[in-house]
Design an enzyme around this catalytic site. Structure first.
Site, PDB file in Angstrom:
ATOM      1  N   TYR A 102      68.579  65.176 -73.648  1.00  0.00           N
ATOM      2  CA  TYR A 102      68.367  66.002 -72.454  1.00  0.00           C
ATOM      3  C   TYR A 102      66.901  66.458 -72.371  1.00  0.00           C
ATOM      4  O   TYR A 102      66.361  66.658 -71.287  1.00  0.00           O
ATOM      5  CB  TYR A 102      69.340  67.185 -72.450  1.00  0.00           C
ATOM      6  CG  TYR A 102      69.637  67.706 -71.060  1.00  0.00           C
ATOM      7  CD1 TYR A 102      70.138  66.868 -70.069  1.00  0.00           C
ATOM      8  CD2 TYR A 102      69.418  69.044 -70.734  1.00  0.00           C
ATOM      9  CE1 TYR A 102      70.404  67.346 -68.793  1.00  0.00           C
ATOM     10  CE2 TYR A 102      69.683  69.526 -69.465  1.00  0.00           C
ATOM     11  CZ  TYR A 102      70.174  68.666 -68.500  1.00  0.00           C
ATOM     12  OH  TYR A 102      70.440  69.157 -67.237  1.00  0.00           O
TER      13      TYR A 102
ATOM     14  N   LYS B 227      65.854  73.433 -67.371  1.00  0.00           N
ATOM     15  CA  LYS B 227      67.046  74.224 -67.020  1.00  0.00           C
ATOM     16  C   LYS B 227      66.938  75.644 -67.593  1.00  0.00           C
ATOM     17  O   LYS B 227      67.421  76.603 -66.982  1.00  0.00           O
ATOM     18  CB  LYS B 227      68.320  73.538 -67.503  1.00  0.00           C
ATOM     19  CG  LYS B 227      68.665  72.239 -66.759  1.00  0.00           C
ATOM     20  CD  LYS B 227      68.874  72.428 -65.274  1.00  0.00           C
ATOM     21  CE  LYS B 227      69.514  71.208 -64.628  1.00  0.00           C
ATOM     22  NZ  LYS B 227      69.476  71.267 -63.148  1.00  0.00           N
TER      23      LYS B 227
HETATM   24  N1  LIG Z   1      76.127  65.597 -63.499  1.00  0.00           N
HETATM   25  C1  LIG Z   1      76.101  66.436 -64.513  1.00  0.00           C
HETATM   26  O1  LIG Z   1      76.605  66.151 -65.600  1.00  0.00           O
HETATM   27  C2  LIG Z   1      75.440  67.792 -64.333  1.00  0.00           C
HETATM   28  C3  LIG Z   1      75.784  68.833 -65.226  1.00  0.00           C
HETATM   29  C4  LIG Z   1      75.175  70.072 -65.050  1.00  0.00           C
HETATM   30  C5  LIG Z   1      74.254  70.269 -64.039  1.00  0.00           C
HETATM   31  N2  LIG Z   1      73.945  69.226 -63.188  1.00  0.00           N
HETATM   32  C6  LIG Z   1      72.969  69.487 -62.119  1.00  0.00           C
HETATM   33  O2  LIG Z   1      73.601  69.359 -60.858  1.00  0.00           O
HETATM   34  C7  LIG Z   1      72.603  69.123 -59.880  1.00  0.00           C
HETATM   35  C8  LIG Z   1      73.060  67.985 -58.974  1.00  0.00           C
HETATM   36  O3  LIG Z   1      73.054  66.756 -59.696  1.00  0.00           O
HETATM   37  P1  LIG Z   1      74.255  65.704 -59.679  1.00  0.00           P
HETATM   38  O4  LIG Z   1      74.678  65.504 -61.081  1.00  0.00           O
HETATM   39  O5  LIG Z   1      75.234  66.058 -58.641  1.00  0.00           O
HETATM   40  O6  LIG Z   1      73.510  64.337 -59.305  1.00  0.00           O
HETATM   41  P2  LIG Z   1      73.116  63.657 -57.897  1.00  0.00           P
HETATM   42  O7  LIG Z   1      72.270  62.489 -58.272  1.00  0.00           O
HETATM   43  O8  LIG Z   1      74.311  63.402 -57.075  1.00  0.00           O
HETATM   44  O9  LIG Z   1      72.237  64.789 -57.190  1.00  0.00           O
HETATM   45  C9  LIG Z   1      70.889  65.030 -57.526  1.00  0.00           C
HETATM   46  C10 LIG Z   1      70.187  65.332 -56.226  1.00  0.00           C
HETATM   47  O10 LIG Z   1      68.823  65.712 -56.466  1.00  0.00           O
HETATM   48  C11 LIG Z   1      68.100  65.244 -55.365  1.00  0.00           C
HETATM   49  N3  LIG Z   1      66.661  65.204 -55.654  1.00  0.00           N
HETATM   50  C12 LIG Z   1      66.023  64.653 -56.723  1.00  0.00           C
HETATM   51  N4  LIG Z   1      64.685  64.753 -56.563  1.00  0.00           N
HETATM   52  C13 LIG Z   1      64.490  65.381 -55.368  1.00  0.00           C
HETATM   53  C14 LIG Z   1      63.347  65.758 -54.627  1.00  0.00           C
HETATM   54  N5  LIG Z   1      62.094  65.486 -55.054  1.00  0.00           N
HETATM   55  N6  LIG Z   1      63.515  66.402 -53.441  1.00  0.00           N
HETATM   56  C15 LIG Z   1      64.758  66.664 -52.962  1.00  0.00           C
HETATM   57  N7  LIG Z   1      65.876  66.315 -53.603  1.00  0.00           N
HETATM   58  C16 LIG Z   1      65.743  65.678 -54.792  1.00  0.00           C
HETATM   59  C17 LIG Z   1      68.660  63.853 -55.101  1.00  0.00           C
HETATM   60  O11 LIG Z   1      68.347  63.406 -53.794  1.00  0.00           O
HETATM   61  C18 LIG Z   1      70.143  64.109 -55.294  1.00  0.00           C
HETATM   62  O12 LIG Z   1      70.754  64.434 -54.063  1.00  0.00           O
HETATM   63  C19 LIG Z   1      71.306  68.859 -60.647  1.00  0.00           C
HETATM   64  O13 LIG Z   1      70.548  70.052 -60.693  1.00  0.00           O
HETATM   65  C20 LIG Z   1      71.814  68.518 -62.033  1.00  0.00           C
HETATM   66  O14 LIG Z   1      70.848  68.763 -63.039  1.00  0.00           O
HETATM   67  C21 LIG Z   1      74.532  68.004 -63.311  1.00  0.00           C
END
Ligand SMILES: NC(=O)c1ccc[n+]([C@@H]2O[C@H](COP(=O)([O-])OP(=O)(O)OC[C@H]3O[C@@H](n4cnc5c(N)ncnc54)[C@H](O)[C@@H]3O)[C@@H](O)[C@H]2O)c1
Length: 272
Positions: free
Chosen positions: A159, A166
């Site tokens: 990570y 984060k």
């Molecule tokens: N998937 C997991 O296991 C997990 C766990 C905990 C937290 N998260 C967090 O959840 C959030 C959403 O991620 P996800 O897992 O749904 O994946 P996802 O890929 O579906 O979503 C990530 C989003 O970030 C956007 N993004 C990236 N760079 C960008 C930029 N420069 N400008 C605007 N938008 C941008 C992308 O367009 C995308 O819509 C993130 O913050 C991620 O770190 C994910």
């Protein structure tokens, strides 16, 4: 979630970070729409617009505009569009993060300066930039939510710089909660357990991380985007009116355990 119907009646807001129907932001959008909220979505670039458009139609959501958070003018444009459409809004969801996938494997020690700065800009600063613009168009008593991960609190394999980002994001939640608290605006985060999304596929050995959580979390399973959506509904609705500056774990309880469960298999890294 029939019992939640009507909970968000009369509330309007924007959800940033839907990439496709596996996005956590999509799970949140569905839960809010089902509870009666009026929703706006943003998208990052034309390729994602094609995916987001049909999803927006499914919920009757307003397409608020392209937003790449590295270009602050695009955030300004989105909030101007929201103001023009609705005047005021009640909630904002920030589900945005990015880091170079070549550095989401191996050692944190090898993080480059460029990727460190870019990861912090997109995954941390953008939340503050969004909150500042939300402040100008948000009703008193509004609610702002971001997404974080346990890698902020403890070291997780691969990570790396995202864990550092984060941790900074979670600190931002607390500072923003104080800055916006005098208007009754609340700022919280959901720390979601691992979920297979586009962003997660960039993290090294992600299948192993999923399996490890499934075997060792108290609930003996991972979480769904719908479960994150339902918890987001609580944090974005008046049900959580006394809650701010909080990092709420939606991870099947994984953050509470300190060691491998005695009955869990001792798995090794799984290859796709
Ligand atoms: N998937 C997991 O296991 C997990 C766990 C905990 C937290 N998260 C967090 O959840 C959030 C959403 O991620 P996800 O897992 O749904 O994946 P996802 O890929 O579906 O979503 C990530 C989003 O970030 C956007 N993004 C990236 N760079 C960008 C930029 N420069 N400008 C605007 N938008 C941008 C992308 O367009 C995308 O819509 C993130 O913050 C991620 O770190 C994910």
């Amino acid at each position: 979630m029939a019992q939640a119907s009507g909970l968000m009646n009369g509330k309007r807001g924007v959800i940033m970070g839907v990439a496709n129907n596996r996005s956590i932001a999509w799970g949140i959008a569905k839960a809010l729409a089902e509870a009666g909220a009026e929703i706006a979505l943003t998208w990052q670039g034309d390729a994602l617009k094609k995916r987001v458009e049909p999803l927006a139609q499914e919920l009757g959501a307003f397409m608020a505009g392209h937003c790449d958070v590295t270009d602050l003018a695009t955030i300004d444009a989105v909030f101007s569009a929201l103001e023009e459409k609705w005047g005021k809004i009640d909630f904002v969801v920030h589900a945005i993060a990015f880091s170079d996938k070549d550095e989401l494997t191996g050692r944190y020690l090898d993080t480059s300066r460029d990727n460190f700065a870019r990861t912090m800009d997109i995954s941390v600063y953008s939340f503050t930039a969004v909150a500042a613009r939300a402040d100008r168009v948000m009703n008193d008593g509004g609610s702002i939510l971001t997404l974080t991960y346990y890698g902020a609190e403890k070291v997780m394999p691969h990570y790396n710089v995202m864990g550092v980002a984060k941790a900074a994001l979670e600190a931002s939640v607390r500072y923003l909660a104080v800055d916006l608290g005098n208007r009754g605006i609340r700022v919280n985060a959901i720390s979601a357990g691992p979920i297979k999304t586009l962003a997660a596929s960039g993290i090294g050995d992600f299948r192993y991380i999923l399996k490890w959580n499934e075997y060792n979390a108290p609930l003996k399973r991972t979480v769904s985007i719908e479960e994150v959506g339902n918890s987001a509904l609580y944090l974005l609705s008046d049900l959580s009116s006394g809650v701010t500056g909080e990092v709420h774990h939606v991870d099947s309880g994984y953050h509470t355990v300190g060691m491998k469960a005695v009955d869990a298999p001792d798995i090794s890294v799984l290859k796709d």
